[in-house]
Design a protein around this motif. Structure first.
Motif, PDB file in Angstrom:
ATOM      1  N   ALA A 126      -4.962   0.780  -3.840  1.00  0.00           N
ATOM      2  CA  ALA A 126      -4.601   2.169  -3.543  1.00  0.00           C
ATOM      3  C   ALA A 126      -3.210   2.237  -2.940  1.00  0.00           C
ATOM      4  O   ALA A 126      -2.740   1.288  -2.298  1.00  0.00           O
ATOM      5  N   LEU A 127      -2.541   3.371  -3.154  1.00  0.00           N
ATOM      6  CA  LEU A 127      -1.201   3.611  -2.641  1.00  0.00           C
ATOM      7  C   LEU A 127      -1.200   4.910  -1.846  1.00  0.00           C
ATOM      8  O   LEU A 127      -1.690   5.939  -2.311  1.00  0.00           O
ATOM      9  N   LEU A 128      -0.644   4.868  -0.653  1.00  0.00           N
ATOM     10  CA  LEU A 128      -0.540   6.048   0.196  1.00  0.00           C
ATOM     11  C   LEU A 128       0.782   6.748  -0.090  1.00  0.00           C
ATOM     12  O   LEU A 128       1.853   6.139  -0.002  1.00  0.00           O
ATOM     13  N   GLY A 129       0.723   8.029  -0.444  1.00  0.00           N
ATOM     14  CA  GLY A 129       1.935   8.778  -0.777  1.00  0.00           C
ATOM     15  C   GLY A 129       2.076  10.050   0.034  1.00  0.00           C
ATOM     16  O   GLY A 129       1.347  10.279   1.003  1.00  0.00           O
TER      17      GLY A 129
ATOM     18  N   GLY B 140       0.794  -1.217   0.000  1.00  0.00           N
ATOM     19  CA  GLY B 140       0.000   0.000   0.000  1.00  0.00           C
ATOM     20  C   GLY B 140       0.826   1.266   0.000  1.00  0.00           C
ATOM     21  O   GLY B 140       0.284   2.361   0.130  1.00  0.00           O
ATOM     22  N   LEU B 141       2.152   1.131  -0.148  1.00  0.00           N
ATOM     23  CA  LEU B 141       3.055   2.277  -0.205  1.00  0.00           C
ATOM     24  C   LEU B 141       3.799   2.266  -1.535  1.00  0.00           C
ATOM     25  O   LEU B 141       4.063   1.194  -2.100  1.00  0.00           O
TER      26      LEU B 141
ATOM     27  N   ILE C 230      -5.054   0.656   2.359  1.00  0.00           N
ATOM     28  CA  ILE C 230      -4.578   1.840   3.074  1.00  0.00           C
ATOM     29  C   ILE C 230      -4.495   1.569   4.575  1.00  0.00           C
ATOM     30  O   ILE C 230      -3.542   1.989   5.248  1.00  0.00           O
ATOM     31  N   ALA C 231      -5.475   0.849   5.123  1.00  0.00           N
ATOM     32  CA  ALA C 231      -5.419   0.494   6.542  1.00  0.00           C
ATOM     33  C   ALA C 231      -4.203  -0.382   6.826  1.00  0.00           C
ATOM     34  O   ALA C 231      -3.519  -0.214   7.848  1.00  0.00           O
ATOM     35  N   GLY C 232      -3.916  -1.306   5.926  1.00  0.00           N
ATOM     36  CA  GLY C 232      -2.737  -2.144   6.085  1.00  0.00           C
ATOM     37  C   GLY C 232      -1.449  -1.340   6.032  1.00  0.00           C
ATOM     38  O   GLY C 232      -0.511  -1.591   6.799  1.00  0.00           O
ATOM     39  N   ALA C 233      -1.402  -0.360   5.118  1.00  0.00           N
ATOM     40  CA  ALA C 233      -0.213   0.495   5.017  1.00  0.00           C
ATOM     41  C   ALA C 233      -0.026   1.318   6.288  1.00  0.00           C
ATOM     42  O   ALA C 233       1.096   1.468   6.789  1.00  0.00           O
TER      43      ALA C 233
END
Length: 514
Positions: A383-386, A275-276, A352-355
């Motif tokens: 989804a990717l958290l940036g 997720g990153l 996103i929760a996992g990230a």
């Protein structure tokens, strides 16, 4: 953009917004004070102003937004307390040193920007600003916060930036504020050891490639923010092989969230997670790189503050939301036609929760967990958290920061609320395009177990309702005003995985045994 000559000749008599960029050596043009009946938004940043006339507040009763950044105000002008409608004030980069008591418009202030100044103390009046929602204080000389904020700012304060200051400790009450969701305090003495330890550990956790600048072919710019520039490029790994990548070059200066150095430290300490955005290596050998032990000529500024090489995200990934507006202040905006199906939303939220769980297990708070910082693919339900510009490495051993994760869970609650709104839009679209069947209400028991989804590609209306109600229930838990009662991100990830039928982080469909 407006011009001074037109202003002085009455050309903007009925304007609501006014922006001047020309130097104003004689001070505030008197013609501005004649716009009081209509003017709501005034931007005089970079004009060299150092003071405001005493009649400023009474002459502009409808002024809501005021930008005076990159000027020469050494003292916060007390006359602003007389502005009856002023909601947003920006004094970024003014070399300001003091804010006198009684100078803030305490009844109306929602958004205060004092980034990159020389302020060492804040007035107790700040705690009287009960509507204050967003407070940007990065890059100052603060070592404490007014005790009045503990009770006065507990109704609405959602975002607080304290990075790059002089805090040896943070007050415990900060982690009990019920509305605080976005907090950053990197670059302070209180987290120096944690940051150094996490950075050192990151170097041993995985073999991060050192990529020579000469082996990078920098191409078109993909995006530019306060902390740096991201470009498309090629990483030439041999004479025969080059990989398409994204290259971020950090630049100097304090941003509204913190410093590029702290952002880079957090990105590297975060490690790998699906997720990153994956970091492939760290840039070395840049022509402007400051070599340890080298002597820099007096007055010479090295703008290069480091660089990283990342995976190039496919073009079909897009930002899930838009940044907050003046009106929404601390909450994201969304295009009117944006929508998500329950399955799409669930896949993205689970990632996103996992990230986030991955980050907090390493003692890292993202600090800016917004939809506009999430790149999402509806087709892949991924989804990717940036954007780690507001990230803080707070460590895993300090009890005083134990509540940091629960604050960020509230940010996830806001994300859930926004996503639920996008699912409602999708439902409305379907209801207007499909031929209505018999009007039979679907009622799902609160304790009903989620269905065993086969591949979740085609969900029934009942299955979507189960997901929707599950997300609603989780949102309420994450938004609990009692901070300590909120679930952890690990718990949140498990709840979401149960809804979608995951096992661990693998997307393996559960067989339908019925």
């Amino acid at each position: 953009m407006h011009d001074l000559e037109t202003l002085n000749t009455g050309g903007y008599a009925s304007t609501t917004h006014l922006k001047l960029t020309c130097p104003l050596p004689s001070g505030l043009p008197p013609a501005i004070l004649t716009l009081g009946t209509t003017l709501t938004h005034l931007d005089l940043s970079g004009t060299g102003l150092s003071s405001l006339p005493s009649e400023f507040g009474t002459s502009l009763p409808n002024l809501r937004i005021l930008f005076l950044s990159s000027n020469n105000f050494s003292t916060f002008p007390s006359v602003l307390a007389q502005c009856p409608s002023l909601e947003m004030i920006a004094f970024r980069s003014n070399r300001m040193t003091s804010i006198p008591e009684g100078s803030l418009p305490t009844k109306t202030l929602r958004w205060l920007i004092l980034t990159d100044n020389q302020i060492s103390t804040l007035p107790e009046d700040l705690g009287k600003c009960e509507k204050l929602e967003k407070c940007m204080l990065a890059g100052n000389q603060l070592s404490s916060l007014p005790m009045s904020m503990a009770t006065g700012c507990n109704k609405n304060l959602a975002l607080l930036r304290l990075s790059a200051n002089r805090f040896e400790t943070l007050p415990e009450w900060l982690f009990d504020l019920p509305k605080l969701a976005f907090l950053s305090f990197a670059g302070n003495p209180c987290v120096e050891k944690q940051t150094a330890a996490a950075t050192a550990k990151a170097g041993t956790r995985f073999d991060l490639e050192k990529i020579e600048w000469k082996n990078l072919d920098v191409q078109e710019t993909l995006g530019e923010g306060a902390s740096g520039v991201i470009s498309r490029g090629l990483w030439k790994q041999s004479a025969e092989y080059a990989e398409e990548v994204a290259i971020k070059v950090f630049k100097g200066g304090v941003t509204s969230d913190g410093t590029p150095r702290d952002e880079m430290a957090a990105v590297l300490a975060a490690g790998f997670h699906e997720g990153l955005i994956t970091v492939l290596g760290k840039v070395v050998g840049h022509p402007d790189e400051v070599v340890e032990g080298a002597v820099t000529a007096e007055g010479e500024e090295k703008k290069f503050q480091g660089g990283i090489v990342m995976q190039l995200i496919p073009e079909y990934y897009a930002a899930l939301g838009l940044p907050p507006s003046f009106d929404t202040c601390s909450r994201d905006c969304f295009p009117e036609d944006a929508s998500l199906s329950a399955a799409e939303a669930l896949g993205m939220l689970t990632g996103i929760a996992g990230a986030a769980a991955h980050l907090h297990q390493r003692g890292i708070a993202h600090g800016d967990l917004y939809a506009h910082n999430i790149l999402a693919s509806k087709a892949d339900r991924h989804a990717l958290l940036g954007d780690f510009g507001a990230a803080t490495i707070y460590g895993t051993d300090e009890e005083v920061y134990a509540g940091m994760e629960k604050l960020e869970v509230l940010a996830f609650a806001h994300l859930l609320e926004d996503v639920l709104g996008l699912i409602r839009r999708e439902k409305e679209k379907k209801s207007t395009t499909q031929i209505p069947e018999a009007e039979t209400a679907i009622v799902v028991a609160a304790d009903a177990a989620p269905p065993a989804f086969r591949d979740s590609s085609e969900l029934t209306e009942e299955e979507e309702e189960v997901i929707f109600q599950g997300l609603e229930k989780l949102q309420k838990q994450c938004a609990d005003p009692q901070v300590n009662s909120r679930p952890s991100f690990e718990d949140i990830a498990v709840e979401l995985e149960d809804l979608v039928g995951f096992r661990g982080m693998m997307r393996i469909p559960i067989p339908n045994l019925n």
